[in-house]
Design an enzyme around this catalytic site. Structure first.
Site, PDB file in Angstrom:
ATOM      1  N   GLY A  90      -7.940  -8.985  39.936  1.00 52.40           N
ATOM      2  CA  GLY A  90      -8.800 -10.157  39.933  1.00 52.40           C
ATOM      3  C   GLY A  90      -8.327 -11.222  40.905  1.00 52.40           C
TER       4      GLY A  90
ATOM      5  N   GLY B 198      -5.903 -10.754  43.453  1.00 53.34           N
ATOM      6  CA  GLY B 198      -5.210 -10.324  44.655  1.00 53.34           C
ATOM      7  C   GLY B 198      -4.799  -8.871  44.574  1.00 53.34           C
ATOM      8  N   PRO B 199      -4.235  -8.343  45.658  1.00 49.66           N
ATOM      9  CA  PRO B 199      -3.862  -6.934  45.701  1.00 49.66           C
ATOM     10  C   PRO B 199      -2.622  -6.617  44.864  1.00 49.66           C
ATOM     11  CG  PRO B 199      -3.200  -8.026  47.709  1.00 49.66           C
ATOM     12  CD  PRO B 199      -3.953  -9.040  46.916  1.00 49.66           C
ATOM     13  N   VAL B 200      -2.509  -5.345  44.485  1.00 48.63           N
ATOM     14  CA  VAL B 200      -1.337  -4.895  43.725  1.00 48.63           C
ATOM     15  C   VAL B 200      -0.637  -3.801  44.522  1.00 48.63           C
ATOM     16  CG1 VAL B 200      -0.547  -3.876  41.554  1.00 48.63           C
ATOM     17  CG2 VAL B 200      -2.510  -5.398  41.546  1.00 48.63           C
TER      18      VAL B 200
ATOM     19  N   LEU C 106      -1.825  -0.324  45.526  1.00 46.37           N
ATOM     20  CA  LEU C 106      -2.365   0.414  44.384  1.00 46.37           C
ATOM     21  C   LEU C 106      -3.818   0.049  44.111  1.00 46.37           C
ATOM     22  CD1 LEU C 106       0.624   0.058  41.899  1.00 46.37           C
ATOM     23  CD2 LEU C 106      -0.104   2.154  43.025  1.00 46.37           C
ATOM     24  N   GLY C 107      -4.159  -1.173  44.402  1.00 46.33           N
ATOM     25  CA  GLY C 107      -5.533  -1.584  44.132  1.00 46.33           C
ATOM     26  C   GLY C 107      -5.661  -3.071  44.244  1.00 46.33           C
TER      27      GLY C 107
ATOM     28  N   ASP D  48     -11.073 -10.491  30.391  1.00 52.64           N
ATOM     29  CA  ASP D  48     -11.428  -9.543  31.456  1.00 52.64           C
ATOM     30  C   ASP D  48     -10.956  -8.130  31.112  1.00 52.64           C
ATOM     31  OD1 ASP D  48     -12.609  -8.728  33.782  1.00 52.64           O
ATOM     32  OD2 ASP D  48     -10.956  -9.307  35.084  1.00 52.64           O
TER      33      ASP D  48
END
Ligand SMILES: *[C@@H]1O[C@H](CO)[C@@H](O)[C@H](O)[C@H]1NC(C)=O
Ligand SMILES: *[C@@H]1O[C@H](CO)[C@@H](O)[C@H](O)[C@H]1NC(C)=O
Ligand SMILES: *[C@@H]1O[C@H](CO)[C@@H](O)[C@H](O)[C@H]1NC(C)=O
Ligand SMILES: *[C@@H]1O[C@H](CO)[C@@H](O)[C@H](O)[C@H]1NC(C)=O
Ligand SMILES: *[C@@H]1O[C@H](CO)[C@@H](O)[C@H](O)[C@H]1NC(C)=O
Ligand SMILES: *[C@@H]1O[C@H](CO)[C@@H](O)[C@H](O)[C@H]1NC(C)=O
Ligand SMILES: *[C@@H]1O[C@H](CO)[C@@H](O)[C@H](O)[C@H]1NC(C)=O
Length: 821
Positions: free
Chosen positions: A511, A513-515, A507-508, A626
């Protein structure tokens, strides 16, 4: 005793020496005076009071009139607007010939009524209407007042003031707004009646026309829905050789109402006092929407707030520059398809328009006794006449008004029953009928398209609902002491749910790591955040964070469903958000159109509530650190959910609401200056990021990188400039301008956004105030100061609110800037 009251106590609200000295009289004669802290005038029935006050945060002293019987001090008139007295030596006095003077230090005159002629026995009296009058003691006739404050209004119109002209005396009674809440000196906003042949009222900014009421058509101001006569209150409009003015009245004496020119919103507001809520509520304001912007659609253009785009050329006209018009630059306006012939009686005719705000009346001619037929003939007889109408639509309709030249500032207003006849060559008349039919066709096509889209949306939604089932995951984490409700999930479960972390399911990038998107065996959809090995978090810290997040429960925070720890692998499992994140919508030129104003407002409110929960209401007090568009996820109903607590920090009780770090991590464009430069974070640095988010949601402009294309000007600076110039509308995403109806809400959000991005953390509101400001119709939002980060080059040296002891460590900081997802 007077010494007591000469002390100044600064507060955020108006401070007054509400002190009635030896007399509570309603008048003074030449041997009496009113000093600062020594007496006030109170009108006979106790409705109004005159005395000295200090506005806003200043200590300057002014002489003014306010409501005596209303607990929220509301000043309606100020004498020495631009000449404040800087101590408590002010004295108001009246000399025996009738000159009223406000003295400073017993000698300098800071304000006076000027010479008003010879008076025998003058008195200065405050009337229950709020009018301060100078008159002969014997003669109470209002016609013979020597001087009256109603002839010199400040920023407020109360019943009885004649707004407009005494043509014989050359007196122009008009309103000018305060510069700001601290300074009653006239700013650049004014509200003034223009004694044109067909008179109308304007709000101006400086000399520029900004809003126009439309002419008085016998029933009301033709362009405004609100300023109409009514049984409970109404308007008297007077227009003769000696005077042109309007006054408004309230029949019910228990109602307190005023008209006020608000410099912060650049609007004319009609307010009424609510005893129940103990506050002023806004009955109406102008301009009410984007079409209220003077001349928005240019010459011969018609503004239709419900249309897309809102500007249309009048029938028989076409855009002067089709190219500009298509890109929604309307200021060049429209020109005739074919110019009127001006020859022969039958060559020209008229197209009748209904429910329009009649054009700017600067160039008009009027005959109050002509009928419409004579009016038509009059217009045809003069080649520069472009339109005509009845002068007065009351009853049968009467009188004639004709316009010369371009027709400016027209819009659709349902409330106006006045027909406008626009000159058109006879040859064009037939054609324009065809065009109407074509337009109806287009509307039908539009309706079909909309229904298709709605149908699509409903299907999607239904299919989503089917997948909402309970997730059963086990066993539980927990070291015995801490009874944690968070399930621990097997790595194999996640591997299979995400098809072994297939790139197709990514998905993206967050901050840390990847999701990935995943689907469990029972169909439940999940989002899996896989912490990268180099993220630097140890197992204990990770668990700690998981515990922290697991304890948070709020509808505007993303829900964590479980976690997974296996060797080096650390993963968090969240509920899946079908609509991805906010950045995906607001920065996409197609998708942004799906986010209409009510949805955006809902999102802003949701983020504010989620953040308030983090800051104040949760058991732990948490600073997110963030906050940004890509961390705001959207569920299937577009409810916002704050996510990504990778950088979040808990802080202790009230005494420790601030932290400091040497490792500044966050996202450029969202970081508060004190955090970016000095590593100091607090709930107020989150508020700053929230402010940026609000500006982004409103404008659809990315804060990050904005300055690179705008000579260093930041999004904040851009918003500030527009607001200062009263063009705050223009910040708003073009695709919203057409449809949004609630201008006040939009403007309030811009205002709140700017308050949140103030340079000094102390100047930013906390989230509880933000939530209140968002939800109330509160009129007096604090005025934002010029913001920090105005230009990208603004350096921390320019940061006047940093304590010097700490700024020396600046050069030791590591600034890690993360890419937006
Ligand atoms: C007050 O104003 C007077 C005249 O403008 C000036 O001379 C004086 O210094 C001022 N006092 C203070 C305390 O600012
Ligand atoms: C009242 O004040 C005005 C203006 O200062 C002055 O011209 C006039 O002479 C004064 N009248 C008396 C009686 O002092
Ligand atoms: C103010 O002026 C009056 C008359 O000119 C004088 O009697 C009084 O002493 C003065 N007061 C002060 C504080 O200067
Ligand atoms: C408009 O016409 C009505 C009815 O004929 C009349 O009472 C009113 O005074 C007129 N108003 C103006 C401003 O001429
Ligand atoms: C008349 O006044 C009432 C109460 O103030 C308001 O609800 C109503 O909308 C007004 N009507 C018009 C036509 O302005
Ligand atoms: C206004 O119109 C009336 C009726 O047509 C006419 O008698 C009168 O002279 C006109 N007045 C002016 C100033 O044109
Ligand atoms: C037409 O109207 C304009 C503007 O009032 C005026 O200057 C001009 O003389 C008129 N022309 C004729 C032919 O009446």
């Amino acid at each position: 005793m007077a010494i007591f009251f000469s002390m100044f106590i600064p507060t955020t609200i108006f401070l007054f020496s509400l002190f009635v000295f030896s007399f509570a009289s309603d008048s003074i004669s030449p041997i009496q005076s009113i000093g600062d802290g020594a007496g006030t005038l109170v009108s006979r029935e106790g409705r109004f009071e005159l005395g000295f006050f200090s506005p806003g945060n200043t200590m300057n002293r002014y002489l003014g009139i306010w409501y005596k019987n209303i607990p929220v001090i509301t000043v309606v008139w100020v004498a020495n607007r631009c000449n404040p007295i800087n101590d408590s030596s002010g004295v108001l006095m009246l000399n025996s010939t009738g000159n009223v003077m406000l003295l400073y230090q017993n000698t300098s005159v800071v304000w006076s009524t000027g010479l008003v002629g010879q008076a025998e026995k003058p008195i200065l009296q405050l009337l229950d209407s709020g009018n301060l009058v100078l008159r002969e003691e014997k003669d109470a006739n209002s016609e013979t007042y020597l001087w009256q404050s109603f002839d010199y209004p400040s920023d407020t119109l109360i019943p009885g003031i004649k707004l407009g002209w005494d043509l014989k005396k050359g007196l122009n009674r008009h309103l000018t707004a305060w510069k700001n809440t601290d300074d009653p000196c006239p700013g650049d906003l004014s509200y003034e009646l223009e004694p044109y042949a067909y008179p109308e009222v304007y709000i101006r900014k400086g000399t520029k026309k900004y809003y126009r009421s439309g002419p008085w058509n016998g029933l009301g101001f033709a362009g405004s829905q609100q300023l109409r006569s009514n049984s409970s209150d109404g308007i008297n409009f007077v227009n003769n050789d000696e005077e042109v003015y309007y006054t408004y009245y309230v029949t019910d004496k228990s109602v307190t109402s005023r008209l006020f020119l608000n410099p912060a919103t650049s609007t004319r507001q009609r307010l009424t006092w609510s005893e129940e809520e103990r506050s002023w509520s806004i009955l109406s304001s102008a301009p009410t929407d984007y079409c209220g912007n003077y001349g928005l659609c240019g010459a011969n253009g018609n503004c239709v707030i419900t249309d897309k785009p809102i500007c249309q050329c009048l029938k028989g006209f076409k855009p002067k520059s089709q190219e500009k018009w298509s890109s929604m630059e309307w200021s060049d306006g429209c020109v005739r398809d074919k110019p009127p012939s001006c020859q022969g009686k039958d060559m020209d005719g008229f197209v009748k328009f209904e429910h329009l705000k009649p054009p700017d009346t600067t160039h008009t001619w009027v005959n109050k006794s002509m009928n419409l037929k004579e009016c038509r003939a009059k217009c045809l007889s003069n080649c520069s006449c472009t339109a005509y109408s009845n002068f007065n639509i009351s009853g049968e309709g009467s009188g004639c008004v004709i316009w010369f030249g371009d027709l400016i500032d027209i819009r659709q207003v349902q409330a106006n029953e006045q027909d406008l006849y626009v000159r058109t060559p006879t040859s064009e008349l037939a054609k324009s009928n065809l065009k109407v039919r074509a337009a109806i066709g287009a509307v039908i096509a539009g309706v079909v398209l909309v229904s298709l889209l709605v149908g699509f949306y409903i299907c999607r939604r239904a299919s989503k609902e089917k997948t909402e089932r309970n997730l059963v995951l086990s066993p539980k984490v927990g070291g015995g002491k801490e009874d944690l409700e968070l399930p621990l999930v097997n790595l194999s479960t996640i591997t299979s749910a995400t098809q072994n972390f297939s790139i197709d399911n990514k998905l993206g990038e967050g901050g840390f790591g990847p999701v990935y998107r995943g689907r469990l065996k029972d169909g439940q959809e999940i989002a899996v955040k896989r912490l990268s090995r180099i993220s630097g978090q140890g197992v204990d810290e990770f668990k700690n964070e998981v515990i922290l997040i697991a304890k948070l429960q709020h509808r505007n925070l993303v829900k964590i469903l479980g976690c997974c720890i296996k060797g080096e692998e650390k993963m968090l499992i969240y509920e899946y958000m079908p609509n991805k994140s906010l950045d995906f919508f607001i920065f996409d030129h197609k998708k942004r159109e799906l986010l209409e104003w009510p949805t955006r407002f809902k999102i802003i409110n949701g983020i504010a509530r989620g953040l308030l929960y983090l800051h104040q209401d949760s058991r732990l007090r948490i600073i997110h650190r963030d906050l940004k568009a890509s961390n705001i996820l959207l569920d299937f109903e577009m409810n916002p959910k704050i996510s990504d607590f990778g950088l979040a920090r808990t802080v202790g009780g009230d005494d420790q609401l601030e932290g400091k770090t040497k490792r500044v991590i966050g996202t450029y464009g969202y970081m508060a200056p004190e955090y970016a430069f000095n590593g100091r974070f607090s709930i107020k640095s989150d508020v700053f990021s929230f402010g940026i988010l609000v500006l982004e949601i409103l404008s659809g402009i990315k804060s990050r990188g904005f300055h690179q294309e705008n000579q260093g000007l930041t999004l904040i600076g851009h918003a500030w400039n527009l607001m200062k110039e009263g063009r705050a509308f223009e910040l708003v995403d073009a695709c919203l301008r057409d449809s949004h109806q609630n201008l006040q809400e939009v403007l309030r959000c811009i205002h709140i956004g700017l308050l949140c991005v103030q340079q000094c953390p102390a100047d930013r509101p906390n989230m509880s105030s933000v939530v209140v400001m968002l939800s109330s119709e509160q009129t007096n939002l604090p005025e934002p100061k010029p913001p920090g980060y105005f230009m990208e080059t603004n350096s921390p040296e320019g940061d006047h609110c940093m304590r010097n002891a700490e700024s020396s460590s600046t050069n030791k900081l590591t600034i890690t800037v993360l890419k937006a997802r």
